[in-house]
Design a protein around this motif. Structure first.
Motif, short mmCIF file in Angstrom:
data_model
loop_
_atom_site.label_atom_id
_atom_site.label_comp_id
_atom_site.label_asym_id
_atom_site.label_seq_id
_atom_site.Cartn_x
_atom_site.Cartn_y
_atom_site.Cartn_z
N THR A 153 0.85 -1.45 -0.13
CA THR A 153 -0.05 -0.03 -0.05
C THR A 153 0.85 1.24 -0.20
OG1 THR A 153 -1.68 -1.20 1.25
CG2 THR A 153 -1.84 1.22 1.13
N ASP A 154 2.12 1.20 0.60
CA ASP A 154 2.93 2.44 0.72
C ASP A 154 3.50 2.60 -0.55
OD1 ASP A 154 2.52 2.74 3.45
OD2 ASP A 154 4.38 1.49 4.11
N ALA A 155 3.84 1.69 -1.36
CA ALA A 155 4.54 1.67 -2.45
C ALA A 155 3.78 1.95 -3.97
CB ALA A 155 5.34 0.31 -3.02
N PHE A 156 2.57 1.61 -3.69
CA PHE A 156 1.64 1.99 -4.95
C PHE A 156 0.66 2.90 -4.82
CE2 PHE A 156 3.19 -2.41 -5.79
CZ PHE A 156 3.37 -2.29 -7.21
N PRO A 157 0.61 3.83 -5.85
CA PRO A 157 -0.53 4.76 -5.72
C PRO A 157 -2.11 4.40 -5.88
CG PRO A 157 0.16 4.89 -7.97
CD PRO A 157 1.01 3.86 -7.05
N ALA A 158 -2.88 4.95 -5.09
CA ALA A 158 -4.24 4.49 -5.15
C ALA A 158 -4.74 3.98 -6.23
CB ALA A 158 -5.26 5.59 -4.46
N ASN A 159 -4.36 4.58 -7.43
CA ASN A 159 -5.31 3.90 -8.79
C ASN A 159 -4.65 2.68 -9.05
OD1 ASN A 159 -2.85 5.23 -9.41
ND2 ASN A 159 -3.64 6.11 -11.22
N ARG A 160 -3.51 2.14 -8.48
CA ARG A 160 -2.86 0.83 -8.93
C ARG A 160 -2.83 -0.08 -7.66
NH1 ARG A 160 2.73 2.15 -11.17
NH2 ARG A 160 2.77 -0.18 -11.53
N ARG A 161 -3.35 0.25 -6.74
CA ARG A 161 -3.26 -0.62 -5.44
C ARG A 161 -4.16 -1.94 -5.75
NH1 ARG A 161 -4.03 4.09 -1.02
NH2 ARG A 161 -1.81 4.80 -1.23
N GLY A 162 -5.31 -1.63 -6.41
CA GLY A 162 -6.11 -2.91 -6.48
C GLY A 162 -5.30 -3.85 -7.14
N MET A 163 -4.47 -3.66 -8.29
CA MET A 163 -3.70 -4.80 -8.80
C MET A 163 -2.63 -5.40 -7.94
SD MET A 163 -0.22 -5.10 -10.07
CE MET A 163 -0.04 -3.14 -10.60
N ALA A 164 -2.11 -4.28 -7.26
CA ALA A 164 -0.72 -5.00 -6.49
C ALA A 164 -1.32 -5.59 -5.21
CB ALA A 164 -0.08 -3.65 -6.07
N LEU A 165 -2.27 -5.30 -4.38
CA LEU A 165 -2.80 -5.75 -3.20
C LEU A 165 -3.60 -7.00 -4.01
CD1 LEU A 165 -4.11 -2.95 -1.25
CD2 LEU A 165 -2.21 -4.11 -0.90
N GLY A 166 -4.20 -6.98 -5.13
CA GLY A 166 -4.82 -8.19 -5.71
C GLY A 166 -3.97 -9.47 -5.67
N ILE A 167 -2.77 -9.23 -6.11
CA ILE A 167 -1.79 -10.16 -6.47
C ILE A 167 -1.15 -10.69 -4.91
CG2 ILE A 167 0.62 -10.69 -7.28
CD1 ILE A 167 0.01 -8.66 -9.66
N ASN A 168 -1.18 -9.79 -4.00
CA ASN A 168 -0.80 -10.09 -2.89
C ASN A 168 -1.70 -11.13 -2.12
OD1 ASN A 168 1.37 -9.84 -0.24
ND2 ASN A 168 -0.55 -8.79 0.52
N GLN A 169 -3.10 -10.54 -2.02
CA GLN A 169 -3.98 -11.34 -1.45
C GLN A 169 -4.48 -12.54 -2.47
OE1 GLN A 169 -5.29 -10.76 1.10
NE2 GLN A 169 -7.65 -11.42 1.31
N ILE A 170 -4.23 -12.66 -3.28
CA ILE A 170 -4.16 -14.00 -4.33
C ILE A 170 -3.09 -15.08 -3.77
CG2 ILE A 170 -4.36 -15.19 -6.42
CD1 ILE A 170 -6.93 -13.39 -5.48
#
Length: 547
Positions: free
Chosen positions: A115-132
């Motif tokens: 969440t720190d590393a990605f802007p709000a408009n790209r967090r879904g992709m980043a956190l999605g990969i992590n959560q998956i």
């Protein structure tokens, strides 16, 4: 790997107990079985919030990297278990607790670091990969455990070692602190009260599935009641304590944020349902379906993992796509639809026979994986987007607590529901089945009167318990054909099939209801909310903007 280790032993327990020369179904050994199941999950549920808050104060990367070191050292110790029997089980349980400490550090801070590393408009992709990656680990653990158990029981634990070593080196070399760090000190009273309260509650619920006195379950056991009631009282006290602490471990004011509160409630219910699904499918495959289709009990862990592949594939297909879509459209539609699809698959599983056609089972479990994937990544993104930057570690830990507590709760809740279903039908099935194969009526009545939890655990482990229930003396009095039939691959699966389905109705209807309630919570969480950087957590309405 942290979440794989939460489920890898579920399917490989028969090989592990055989390897340490311990029969978990013998009187007095059930506690070893329960703690092998729940120890890792319970510890992560208790500690993940604390390590999230420590990450906020001392640095998320620092805590995360230390977690890799502890996780890896524990994996090495598990592989080199020098004991057998009860001592061997205690060694494994103890080091899995230590490994859970490292896993908690990883689990609590990974989401906050992203969440720190990605802007709000790209967090879904980043956190999605992590959560998956996190939730897929719980599914992959079933497959990997089945494969490795076929090779050697120690391999179940060794698989974490190379990943842990590489991960430790990689994380120390590549990760740097980029997020906002909070100030303050550790809330030790809050940590202690929360840890003791949650441990007592989850342990009490888990021990409630063991028989007590003349009862099939232990809900009347004074120690179980003391654990549950005492745990609830401590957790209620914890809420009031945290509202009065200047720098709390668990920032209760975050629950004023609708997306945070609704998302965590939905995550808790989804986690309970997902845990229950795993347990029931393992019992269904290892204890009934695979033996009926000619598989030996020794090979059922491997094939159960293989036959559960559609569930994992569905999750991996939907998860990353849903995470990316949530960046554009928000989490509400995706996560709500996902949980409703999960609820529908629970009902669909009740409509197929116990001895099902595999294609029907594969389609339903694939759709369940799709629904879980649609929910998981968008929901976690909505939770993390909704909180201030200085609270991301604590928020990640709080969310992890709900998810891990759900896994732990599922053991007590769904096993108790299944035992209730079995208690109504299994005794009669045991009595008629045994007498039909020449067992004396008095002996059959005695076996039928035993608590159904033993038969349930036997099915869960892929064992035929008839030999240990009757004993060699009784079996020796039967003609060879009857003795062979009773101890063969088909008698016990046929016997338990109808009672199991009776219990399954209770379990999956409850799971479907939880999923629907979770969908309602997800729907009520609001649209695509992103927190605006501000220190005014006390007024979340001003701290939120709707994109």
């Amino acid at each position: 790997m942290a979440t794989i280790n939460g489920s890898i032993v579920l399917i490989s327990l028969p090989a592990i107990f055989t390897g340490i020369k311990l029969n978990p179904l013998e009187p007095g050994n059930t506690s070893y079985l329960l703690w092998m199941l729940m120890g890792y999950i319970l510890v992560t549920a208790v500690l993940v919030v604390s390590f999230g808050r420590l990450g906020d104060i001392y640095g998320r990367v620092r805590i995360y990297n230390l977690g890799f070191v502890i996780f890896t050292l524990a994996a090495i110790a598990l592989f080199f278990d020098p004991f057998t029997s009860g001592a061997g089980a205690l060694w494994l349980i103890g080091w899995r607790v230590v490994q859970a400490v490292g896993g908690s550090m990883l689990f609590a801070n990974s989401t906050a670091i992203l969440t720190d590393a990605f802007p709000a408009n790209r967090r879904g992709m980043a956190l999605g990969i992590n959560q998956i990656a996190a939730i897929a680990g719980t599914f992959f653990g079933l497959i990997i455990g089945g494969v490795l158990a076929e090779i050697d029981w120690r391999a179940v634990f060794f698989v974490s070692v190379p990943f842990g070593v590489l991960g430790t080196i990689w994380s120390y070399k590549s990760l740097h602190e980029v997020g906002a760090r909070g100030t303050g000190k550790v809330d030790w009273p809050g940590n202690i009260v929360f840890g003791v309260g949650l441990t007592a509650l989850l342990a009490g619920i888990t021990y409630g599935i063991q028989p007590y006195g003349d009862s099939n379950t232990g809900w009347g056991n004074p120690w179980v009641l003391a654990g549950i009631i005492g745990g609830i009282i401590l957790l209620v006290f914890f809420v009031f304590l945290e509202l009065r602490v200047a720098e709390p471990m668990f920032n209760m004011r975050l629950f004023r944020i609708r997306a945070f509160a609704g998302g965590n409630l939905a995550a808790l219910l989804a986690s309970v349902g997902r845990g229950g699904l795993q347990f029931m499918l393992i019992i269904w495959l290892q204890g009934i379906w695979l033996p009926l289709h000619g598989y030996s009990y020794e090979s059922t862990p491997l094939w159960a993992g293989i036959y559960l592949l559609p569930l994992t594939i569905g999750f991996l297909v939907a998860g990353p796509i849903s995470g990316t879509l949530s960046d554009r459209f928000g989490a509400r539609l995706l996560s709500t639809t996902g949980l409703l699809l999960v609820a529908a698959t629970f009902i669909a599983l009740l409509l197929i026979p116990v001895d099902f056609q595999y294609w029907a089972f594969a389609i339903i479990t694939f759709l369940n994986g799709i629904g879980s994937g649609m929910f998981a990544a968008p929901n976690r993104t909505a939770i993390m987007n909704s909180v201030p930057a200085t609270q991301r570690g604590a928020a990640s830990g709080m969310s992890g607590t709900f998810q891990n507590a759900g896994n732990s709760l599922s053991i007590g809740i769904f096993f108790s529901l299944m035992i209730s279903g079995l208690a109504a039908t299994l005794p009669a099935a045991l009595r008629s089945g045994l007498t039909a194969h020449g067992v004396a009526a008095a002996t059959a009545n005695g076996v039928a009167a035993t608590p159904p939890v033993g038969s349930l655990f036997a099915a869960f482990l892929g064992y035929n318990p008839i030999q240990s229930l009757l004993g060699p003396k009784v079996l020796g009095t039967l003609n060879p054909a009857d003795a062979s039939a009773l101890t063969g691959k088909e008698f016990f699966p046929h016997l338990i099939a109808a009672p199991f389905h009776s219990g399954l109705i209770i379990v999956f209807v409850a799971a479907a209801i939880m999923s629907v309630v979770g969908a309602i919570a997800s729907l009520s969480s609001g649209g695509k909310y992103v927190h605006v950087d501000t220190t005014e957590i006390e007024q979340p309405a001003a701290a939120l903007s709707k994109a």
